[in-house]
Motif scaffolding. Structure first.
Motif, PDB file in Angstrom:
ATOM      1  N   GLU A 131       6.525 -11.183  -9.276  1.00 48.81           N
ATOM      2  CA  GLU A 131       5.954  -9.857  -9.551  1.00 48.81           C
ATOM      3  C   GLU A 131       4.500  -9.966 -10.006  1.00 48.81           C
ATOM      4  N   GLN A 132       4.181 -10.978 -10.807  1.00 46.41           N
ATOM      5  CA  GLN A 132       2.811 -11.165 -11.296  1.00 46.41           C
ATOM      6  C   GLN A 132       1.831 -11.479 -10.168  1.00 46.41           C
ATOM      7  N   ARG A 133       2.331 -11.987  -9.051  1.00 46.35           N
ATOM      8  CA  ARG A 133       1.444 -12.384  -7.951  1.00 46.35           C
ATOM      9  C   ARG A 133       1.375 -11.348  -6.829  1.00 46.35           C
ATOM     10  N   ARG A 134       2.260 -10.416  -6.807  1.00 48.97           N
ATOM     11  CA  ARG A 134       2.226  -9.408  -5.747  1.00 48.97           C
ATOM     12  C   ARG A 134       0.915  -8.632  -5.810  1.00 48.97           C
ATOM     13  N   GLY A 135       0.293  -8.451  -4.640  1.00 43.56           N
ATOM     14  CA  GLY A 135      -0.947  -7.706  -4.562  1.00 43.56           C
ATOM     15  C   GLY A 135      -2.177  -8.473  -4.998  1.00 43.56           C
ATOM     16  N   LYS A 136      -2.043  -9.753  -5.259  1.00 39.01           N
ATOM     17  CA  LYS A 136      -3.171 -10.537  -5.784  1.00 39.01           C
ATOM     18  C   LYS A 136      -3.801 -11.461  -4.742  1.00 39.01           C
ATOM     19  N   GLY A 137      -3.239 -11.547  -3.547  1.00 37.47           N
ATOM     20  CA  GLY A 137      -3.757 -12.466  -2.549  1.00 37.47           C
ATOM     21  C   GLY A 137      -4.930 -11.901  -1.773  1.00 37.47           C
ATOM     22  N   ALA A 138      -5.646 -12.795  -1.095  1.00 38.05           N
ATOM     23  CA  ALA A 138      -6.791 -12.392  -0.278  1.00 38.05           C
ATOM     24  C   ALA A 138      -6.361 -11.940   1.116  1.00 38.05           C
ATOM     25  N   GLY A 139      -5.146 -12.250   1.508  1.00 38.08           N
ATOM     26  CA  GLY A 139      -4.671 -11.915   2.854  1.00 38.08           C
ATOM     27  C   GLY A 139      -3.751 -10.718   2.874  1.00 38.08           C
ATOM     28  N   PRO A 140      -3.278 -10.353   4.068  1.00 39.05           N
ATOM     29  CA  PRO A 140      -2.368  -9.216   4.198  1.00 39.05           C
ATOM     30  C   PRO A 140      -1.033  -9.486   3.494  1.00 39.05           C
ATOM     31  N   GLU A 141      -0.440  -8.424   2.988  1.00 37.67           N
ATOM     32  CA  GLU A 141       0.819  -8.542   2.257  1.00 37.67           C
ATOM     33  C   GLU A 141       1.745  -7.403   2.647  1.00 37.67           C
ATOM     34  N   LEU A 142       3.037  -7.708   2.692  1.00 35.61           N
ATOM     35  CA  LEU A 142       4.049  -6.713   3.052  1.00 35.61           C
ATOM     36  C   LEU A 142       5.233  -6.828   2.107  1.00 35.61           C
ATOM     37  N   LEU A 143       5.809  -5.691   1.736  1.00 36.66           N
ATOM     38  CA  LEU A 143       7.085  -5.632   1.019  1.00 36.66           C
ATOM     39  C   LEU A 143       8.134  -5.132   1.996  1.00 36.66           C
ATOM     40  N   VAL A 144       9.204  -5.921   2.166  1.00 37.88           N
ATOM     41  CA  VAL A 144      10.338  -5.527   3.010  1.00 37.88           C
ATOM     42  C   VAL A 144      11.544  -5.350   2.103  1.00 37.88           C
TER      43      VAL A 144
END
Length: 194
Positions: free
Chosen positions: A78-91
């Motif tokens: 949870e602490q890392r979600r949304g913190k990356g430089a690339g595309p991200e998806l929640l399924v």
């Protein structure tokens, strides 16, 4: 081993509910969370696509059911979600395969131009294996990071009982032996991705 710049890390069901060992029983691979964490960090640092998958179980007593604390991702995820430089998806899903969740994982991966996926998470022989098989059938180059998964002791038909290690090993042998995935270690993936 080569890891494509657009290879997707698929983090399957790393949820608090799996820590309820009174429900699930004895587990294997106590280092799995550290391995999962290191792969998330590498993916985010290198700007590769990452998919977080959550099991919204429809079993009424499941520790993964919605609106129960066990449905939440483990804290380090949870602490890392949304913190990356690339595309991200929640399924989100209520079945074993991440490819049968919402939104459509296959369509999203194709939109990223992704043909290689790295799978980690819980359970080795459950949702991670099923996602690997489904991904293999869809034509993806599937890397199954064995030590970044874990599972639990299980009882099957005829009173057969297998330890978590036995079940995980059988899963890995089937995946690679039948050609659904390449079974690899976290170190191999991290070294190739950096």
């Amino acid at each position: 081993m080569e890891i494509a710049q657009n290879a997707a890390l698929i983090v399957v069901d790393v949820q608090k509910g799996f820590e309820e060992l009174d429900y699930f029983g004895p587990r294997n691979n106590p280092g799995a969370d550290d391995s999962i964490l290191s792969l998330i960090d590498v993916w985010q640092a290198t700007g590769r696509p990452i998919v977080f998958v959550r099991n919204d179980s429809d079993w009424p007593d499941s520790p993964l059911r919605p609106e129960y604390a066990g449905n939440d991702f483990k804290e380090y995820v949870e602490q890392r979600r949304g913190k990356g430089a690339g595309p991200e998806l929640l399924v989100t899903k209520s079945v074993n395969s991440s490819f049968l969740g919402t939104p459509d994982l296959d369509a999203w991966l194709k939109a990223q131009g992704t043909s290689q996926v790295v799978l980690v998470g819980i359970q080795t022989n459950g949702c991670v294996e099923t996602t690997a098989r489904h991904g293999g059938n869809l034509g993806y180059d599937v890397l199954f990071a064995y030590d970044a998964t874990y599972t639990f002791d299980v009882e099957g038909p005829f009173g057969w009982r297998r330890t978590a290690d036995e079940v995980a090993q059988a899963s890995a042998v089937s995946l690679q032996g039948i050609g659904f995935a390449r079974v690899v270690t976290t170190k191999e993936v991290v070294d190739a991705a950096q």
